[in-house]
Design a protein around this motif. Structure first.
Motif, PDB file in Angstrom:
ATOM      1  N   ILE A  87       0.838  -1.209   0.000  1.00 55.23           N
ATOM      2  CA  ILE A  87       0.000   0.000   0.000  1.00 55.23           C
ATOM      3  C   ILE A  87       0.870   1.255   0.000  1.00 55.23           C
ATOM      4  CG2 ILE A  87      -1.675   1.333   1.301  1.00 55.23           C
ATOM      5  CD1 ILE A  87      -3.167  -0.991   1.911  1.00 55.23           C
ATOM      6  N   MET A  88       1.936   1.240   0.798  1.00 59.00           N
ATOM      7  CA  MET A  88       2.807   2.427   0.815  1.00 59.00           C
ATOM      8  C   MET A  88       3.403   2.645  -0.567  1.00 59.00           C
ATOM      9  SD  MET A  88       4.658   2.417   4.551  1.00 59.00           S
ATOM     10  CE  MET A  88       5.233   0.741   4.660  1.00 59.00           C
ATOM     11  N   GLY A  89       3.773   1.547  -1.233  1.00 62.23           N
ATOM     12  CA  GLY A  89       4.299   1.665  -2.595  1.00 62.23           C
ATOM     13  C   GLY A  89       3.268   2.237  -3.551  1.00 62.23           C
ATOM     14  N   LYS A  90       2.010   1.834  -3.352  1.00 55.51           N
ATOM     15  CA  LYS A  90       0.955   2.349  -4.226  1.00 55.51           C
ATOM     16  C   LYS A  90       0.802   3.854  -4.042  1.00 55.51           C
ATOM     17  CE  LYS A  90      -2.106  -1.382  -3.546  1.00 55.51           C
ATOM     18  NZ  LYS A  90      -3.460  -1.920  -3.583  1.00 55.51           N
ATOM     19  N   TRP A  91       0.930   4.306  -2.775  1.00 53.63           N
ATOM     20  CA  TRP A  91       0.821   5.747  -2.550  1.00 53.63           C
ATOM     21  C   TRP A  91       2.004   6.488  -3.156  1.00 53.63           C
ATOM     22  CZ3 TRP A  91      -3.257   8.247  -2.053  1.00 53.63           C
ATOM     23  CH2 TRP A  91      -4.336   7.775  -1.314  1.00 53.63           C
ATOM     24  N   MET A  92       3.185   5.855  -3.097  1.00 47.69           N
ATOM     25  CA  MET A  92       4.339   6.494  -3.740  1.00 47.69           C
ATOM     26  C   MET A  92       4.096   6.627  -5.231  1.00 47.69           C
ATOM     27  SD  MET A  92       7.278   4.525  -1.609  1.00 47.69           S
ATOM     28  CE  MET A  92       8.562   4.684  -2.827  1.00 47.69           C
ATOM     29  N   LEU A  93       3.524   5.579  -5.831  1.00 45.99           N
ATOM     30  CA  LEU A  93       3.201   5.640  -7.260  1.00 45.99           C
ATOM     31  C   LEU A  93       2.196   6.759  -7.520  1.00 45.99           C
ATOM     32  CD1 LEU A  93       3.072   4.471 -10.172  1.00 45.99           C
ATOM     33  CD2 LEU A  93       1.215   3.035  -9.373  1.00 45.99           C
ATOM     34  N   ALA A  94       1.127   6.799  -6.699  1.00 47.03           N
ATOM     35  CA  ALA A  94       0.075   7.783  -6.915  1.00 47.03           C
ATOM     36  C   ALA A  94       0.642   9.194  -6.874  1.00 47.03           C
ATOM     37  CB  ALA A  94      -1.013   7.608  -5.861  1.00 47.03           C
ATOM     38  N   PHE A  95       1.516   9.459  -5.897  1.00 49.34           N
ATOM     39  CA  PHE A  95       2.008  10.816  -5.772  1.00 49.34           C
ATOM     40  C   PHE A  95       3.153  11.123  -6.733  1.00 49.34           C
ATOM     41  CE2 PHE A  95      -0.814  11.212  -2.285  1.00 49.34           C
ATOM     42  CZ  PHE A  95      -1.158  12.546  -2.346  1.00 49.34           C
ATOM     43  N   THR A  96       3.812  10.085  -7.259  1.00 53.38           N
ATOM     44  CA  THR A  96       4.752  10.329  -8.356  1.00 53.38           C
ATOM     45  C   THR A  96       3.988  10.842  -9.575  1.00 53.38           C
ATOM     46  OG1 THR A  96       6.220   8.619  -7.551  1.00 53.38           O
ATOM     47  CG2 THR A  96       6.459   9.239  -9.847  1.00 53.38           C
ATOM     48  N   VAL A  97       2.861  10.189  -9.847  1.00 58.25           N
ATOM     49  CA  VAL A  97       2.048  10.604 -10.989  1.00 58.25           C
ATOM     50  C   VAL A  97       1.441  11.979 -10.726  1.00 58.25           C
ATOM     51  CG1 VAL A  97       0.064  10.021 -12.404  1.00 58.25           C
ATOM     52  CG2 VAL A  97       1.553   8.218 -11.575  1.00 58.25           C
ATOM     53  N   PHE A  98       0.940  12.171  -9.512  1.00 54.45           N
ATOM     54  CA  PHE A  98       0.295  13.447  -9.197  1.00 54.45           C
ATOM     55  C   PHE A  98       1.290  14.595  -9.276  1.00 54.45           C
ATOM     56  CE2 PHE A  98      -1.584  16.481  -6.044  1.00 54.45           C
ATOM     57  CZ  PHE A  98      -2.711  16.772  -6.786  1.00 54.45           C
ATOM     58  N   TRP A  99       2.498  14.355  -8.780  1.00 56.49           N
ATOM     59  CA  TRP A  99       3.538  15.380  -8.859  1.00 56.49           C
ATOM     60  C   TRP A  99       3.816  15.753 -10.318  1.00 56.49           C
ATOM     61  CZ3 TRP A  99       8.250  15.243 -11.312  1.00 56.49           C
ATOM     62  CH2 TRP A  99       9.090  16.314 -11.065  1.00 56.49           C
ATOM     63  N   ALA A 100       3.950  14.708 -11.163  1.00 53.57           N
ATOM     64  CA  ALA A 100       4.231  14.970 -12.572  1.00 53.57           C
ATOM     65  C   ALA A 100       3.072  15.710 -13.218  1.00 53.57           C
ATOM     66  CB  ALA A 100       4.484  13.647 -13.302  1.00 53.57           C
ATOM     67  N   TYR A 101       1.865  15.321 -12.861  1.00 46.68           N
ATOM     68  CA  TYR A 101       0.664  15.936 -13.433  1.00 46.68           C
ATOM     69  C   TYR A 101       0.606  17.422 -13.084  1.00 46.68           C
ATOM     70  CZ  TYR A 101      -4.351  16.661 -14.169  1.00 46.68           C
ATOM     71  OH  TYR A 101      -5.554  17.140 -14.564  1.00 46.68           O
ATOM     72  N   ILE A 102       0.800  17.725 -11.821  1.00 43.11           N
ATOM     73  CA  ILE A 102       0.738  19.120 -11.381  1.00 43.11           C
ATOM     74  C   ILE A 102       1.919  19.903 -11.945  1.00 43.11           C
ATOM     75  CG2 ILE A 102       0.822  20.637  -9.369  1.00 43.11           C
ATOM     76  CD1 ILE A 102      -1.802  19.203  -9.685  1.00 43.11           C
ATOM     77  N   GLY A 103       3.115  19.291 -11.873  1.00 43.80           N
ATOM     78  CA  GLY A 103       4.298  19.992 -12.375  1.00 43.80           C
ATOM     79  C   GLY A 103       4.179  20.295 -13.848  1.00 43.80           C
ATOM     80  N   PHE A 104       3.689  19.312 -14.603  1.00 47.07           N
ATOM     81  CA  PHE A 104       3.548  19.541 -16.036  1.00 47.07           C
ATOM     82  C   PHE A 104       2.428  20.541 -16.311  1.00 47.07           C
ATOM     83  CE2 PHE A 104       1.475  18.587 -20.080  1.00 47.07           C
ATOM     84  CZ  PHE A 104       2.507  18.951 -20.919  1.00 47.07           C
ATOM     85  N   GLY A 105       1.311  20.409 -15.570  1.00 47.23           N
ATOM     86  CA  GLY A 105       0.203  21.340 -15.772  1.00 47.23           C
ATOM     87  C   GLY A 105       0.651  22.777 -15.559  1.00 47.23           C
ATOM     88  N   GLN A 106       1.428  22.978 -14.499  1.00 49.96           N
ATOM     89  CA  GLN A 106       1.912  24.326 -14.210  1.00 49.96           C
ATOM     90  C   GLN A 106       2.853  24.809 -15.313  1.00 49.96           C
ATOM     91  OE1 GLN A 106       3.305  25.977 -10.154  1.00 49.96           O
ATOM     92  NE2 GLN A 106       5.091  25.020 -11.026  1.00 49.96           N
ATOM     93  N   TYR A 107       3.755  23.909 -15.743  1.00 48.42           N
ATOM     94  CA  TYR A 107       4.735  24.292 -16.756  1.00 48.42           C
ATOM     95  C   TYR A 107       4.053  24.585 -18.080  1.00 48.42           C
ATOM     96  CZ  TYR A 107       8.520  24.004 -20.095  1.00 48.42           C
ATOM     97  OH  TYR A 107       9.388  24.280 -21.103  1.00 48.42           O
ATOM     98  N   MET A 108       3.150  23.670 -18.504  1.00 50.57           N
ATOM     99  CA  MET A 108       2.611  23.806 -19.852  1.00 50.57           C
ATOM    100  C   MET A 108       1.750  25.055 -19.996  1.00 50.57           C
ATOM    101  SD  MET A 108       0.113  21.596 -22.210  1.00 50.57           S
ATOM    102  CE  MET A 108      -1.208  22.455 -21.434  1.00 50.57           C
ATOM    103  N   LEU A 109       0.930  25.355 -18.981  1.00 50.89           N
ATOM    104  CA  LEU A 109       0.064  26.526 -19.099  1.00 50.89           C
ATOM    105  C   LEU A 109       0.894  27.794 -19.230  1.00 50.89           C
ATOM    106  CD1 LEU A 109      -2.733  25.603 -16.591  1.00 50.89           C
ATOM    107  CD2 LEU A 109      -2.805  25.564 -19.074  1.00 50.89           C
TER     108      LEU A 109
END
Lengths: 184, 400
Positions: B252-274
């Motif tokens: 489960i901890m690994g799953k959360w690490m995965l989730a927040f790796t994706v979320f970090w990339a999503y937010i980081g890219f969203g901020q950058y691209m806009l």
């Protein structure tokens, strides 16, 4: 093998009073070496994969293939016209590879879309769907499987299947209403 | 296998023998003292460089602690089961947030090096004057006090309630913690967002991004889950929590690490691209500065290392169920979080390229060693898991 009424046998089913009893029964059937069997419950039971001895599903392979196809489709559809066939400068953005941030949203969407499609159709194929009817519905009690019943059914096509042995196993594991289910 | 019907939970809990690790504790204490001396030297010898180095170290550890605080309040707010056996470590780490108030003092002392807006008098810069309603000294100080009072008090109370429950087993403590968590969730969101603005964006008063708070949060939550994995594994390898934390918890901890790796990339890219797409000078300047010269290399390393390396590894089920592998990934993600904060803070000082200074490492040593020293002290004060939590059994027999 025939049922008393003269039909072919689909399998033999048993009903269990609780999810816990079904879980323990599944472990016994697993250890007895049966391969073609399944459990049915109104809700998912945590740990049932292990209790049934199920390995990892191969669903992830078609999903990966679908996702990669989607990603490549998006890349071709975007880089093809915008960088190769008919390059235009839009918003002062580069025309080479470094315009890729603008393409990410489409790449992401098509990856997700193709993955979802392949997951959906792969699940249908893996489960042999769609179909109109299934032999398990020839067992009256089985309608409780979506309500309050916990069922375990061993199929006759299992190489280890004999009626006597399967019935005995289900009885020993605490199964009730053990019934021979006939084919359509 | 996850069948553990034979394991009997220990209602008396498990206790960390502080004496066994007195050597490590002393080592951290000495390192912390050396760090503090070096920090004082750094602050006097090279105050300008040291101010940014300190902000980097401070922000890095702050995000780790605040992430653990986040996981604690989420645990209570959603009445989670699986977290129970690892929750005490989250509480222990989060309870160090009060210490961060002390580590904020150097930021305040060196504020004129860091925050340009504090040096510009009223009426000189129209752009700044239009933001004076927010960017003024009394309000700034008030906000900083609010952040530390809220984070410190809430983390302290949550840990205290939980430790009290170890003794009397009263479920009332769980309900009290849940109420406190409901209150804390919105306050956490607001405080973290504005703290991220005040401390990190504040180095450039011209720039703004509405996604900044979420971006910092995404990095904090993912990296603190990685920290939790490392802490739990360290305790297990020392012989604790062996029958309590299972591979299912690691999964489960690994799953959360995965989730927040994706979320970090999503937010980081969203901020950058806009910002990249709109191409408005006052917005793009932040990214231009971080994508020229050698900063570009570090930035690409961050994107590739944190997402394109972390994502496929965490996507596999195998590594998430193997403590050694998940620890390697967790350590990597913690390094990437450090790189992330470095790229956020240091380009404000060295706009022309990476300029690694010896002072960049001193704050990491000072704050890290002090927190490790205090953590070992806190660890021995209570059971290593909440041994009378109402949901303990469900967590022990976790299957996912």
């Amino acid at each position: 093998m025939k049922t008393p009424s003269g039909h072919d046998v689909y399998g033999i089913g048993a009903e269990y009073p609780t999810a816990g009893a079904l879980y323990e029964a599944a472990k016994r059937v697993r250890d007895a070496g049966f391969k073609r069997w399944d459990v049915h419950s109104p809700f998912p039971i945590h740990g049932m994969d292990d209790a049934m001895g199920l390995g990892k599903s191969w669903l992830s392979a078609p999903v990966l293939a679908g996702g990669v196809t989607g990603l490549l489709t998006a890349a071709v559809l975007e880089f093809g016209p915008s960088s190769i066939l008919y390059p235009l400068i839009v918003h002062g953005k580069p025309r080479n590879f470094w315009t890729v941030p603008a393409f990410f949203p489409i790449m992401f969407e098509l990856t997700v879309l193709f993955s979802a499609f392949s997951a959906f159709f792969a699940v249908l194929i893996m489960n042999g769907l769609p179909r109109w009817n299934h032999p398990v519905f020839n067992w009256d009690r089985f309608t409780r499987a979506t309500n309050d019943g916990f069922f375990l059914i061993i199929e006759a096509r299992d190489p280890r299947f004999t009626e006597v042995e399967a019935r005995q196993l289900l009885e020993e594991s605490g199964g009730q209403h053990i019934t021979l289910i006939h084919e359509d | 296998m996850s069948e553990r019907a034979n394991v009997v939970p220990m209602p008396e809990g498990e206790f960390f023998e502080a004496n066994r690790f007195a050597g490590k504790s002393a080592l951290f204490g000495i390192l912390a003292l050396i760090g503090i001396v070096l920090s004082v030297v750094g602050g006097l010898v090279a105050p300008h460089q040291f101010a940014y180095s300190w902000l980097f170290g401070f922000a890095y550890f702050f995000t780790l602690l605040i992430g653990c605080f986040f996981w604690t309040i989420v645990h209570y707010a959603v009445d989670a089961e699986w977290t129970v056996v690892v929750r005490r470590q989250l509480e222990n780490i989060a309870s160090l947030l009060a210490v961060m108030a002390v580590f904020f003092i150097p930021v305040l002392l060196l504020r004129h090096h860091l925050y340009e807006w504090m040096n510009i008098p009223r009426g000189q810069e129209p752009l700044l004057d239009s933001k004076r309603l927010y960017l003024n000294m009394p309000f700034y100080l008030g906000r900083c006090v609010l952040y530390f009072v809220f984070f410190g008090a809430a983390a302290f109370l949550l840990r205290r309630f939980s430790v009290r429950q170890d003794r009397d087993g009263n479920p009332w403590w769980t309900l009290a913690s849940r109420k406190l968590s409901f209150l804390s969730l919105p306050l956490f969101g607001l405080c973290l967002t504005f703290a991220a603005y005040d401390w990190l964006i504040g180095t450039d008063y011209r720039w703004f991004s509405t996604m900044w708070g979420v971006y910092i949060f995404a990095g904090a939550a993912g990296s603190s889950m990685s920290l939790l994995v490392l802490v739990i594994t360290a305790l297990r390898s020392a012989g604790y929590l062996r029958d309590v934390v299972t591979l299912e918890h690691y999964h489960i901890m690994g799953k959360w690490m995965l989730a927040f790796t994706v979320f970090w990339a999503y937010i980081g890219f969203g901020q950058y691209m806009l910002i990249w797409y709109a191409n408005i000078p006052e917005e793009t300047q932040y990214f231009i500065r971080r994508n020229v010269e050698s900063w570009n290399v570090l930035n690409l390393l961050l994107v590739v290392g944190r997402f394109f390396v972390g994502f496929p590894l965490l996507l596999l089920r195998g590594p998430k169920k193997q403590p050694l592998k998940i620890c390697v990934i967790a350590g990597w993600l913690l390094l990437m979080q450090m790189l992330d904060i470095y790229i956020i803070v240091l380009p404000a000082l060295h706009g022309t390229g990476v300029h690694l200074s010896i002072w960049d490492f001193v704050p990491l040593l000072t704050i890290g060693a002090t927190l490790a020293f205090l953590f070992l002290r806190v660890l021995g004060k209570a059971s290593l898991f909440p041994n009378r939590d109402p949901r303990l059994i469900e967590s022990l027999y976790l299957v996912n």
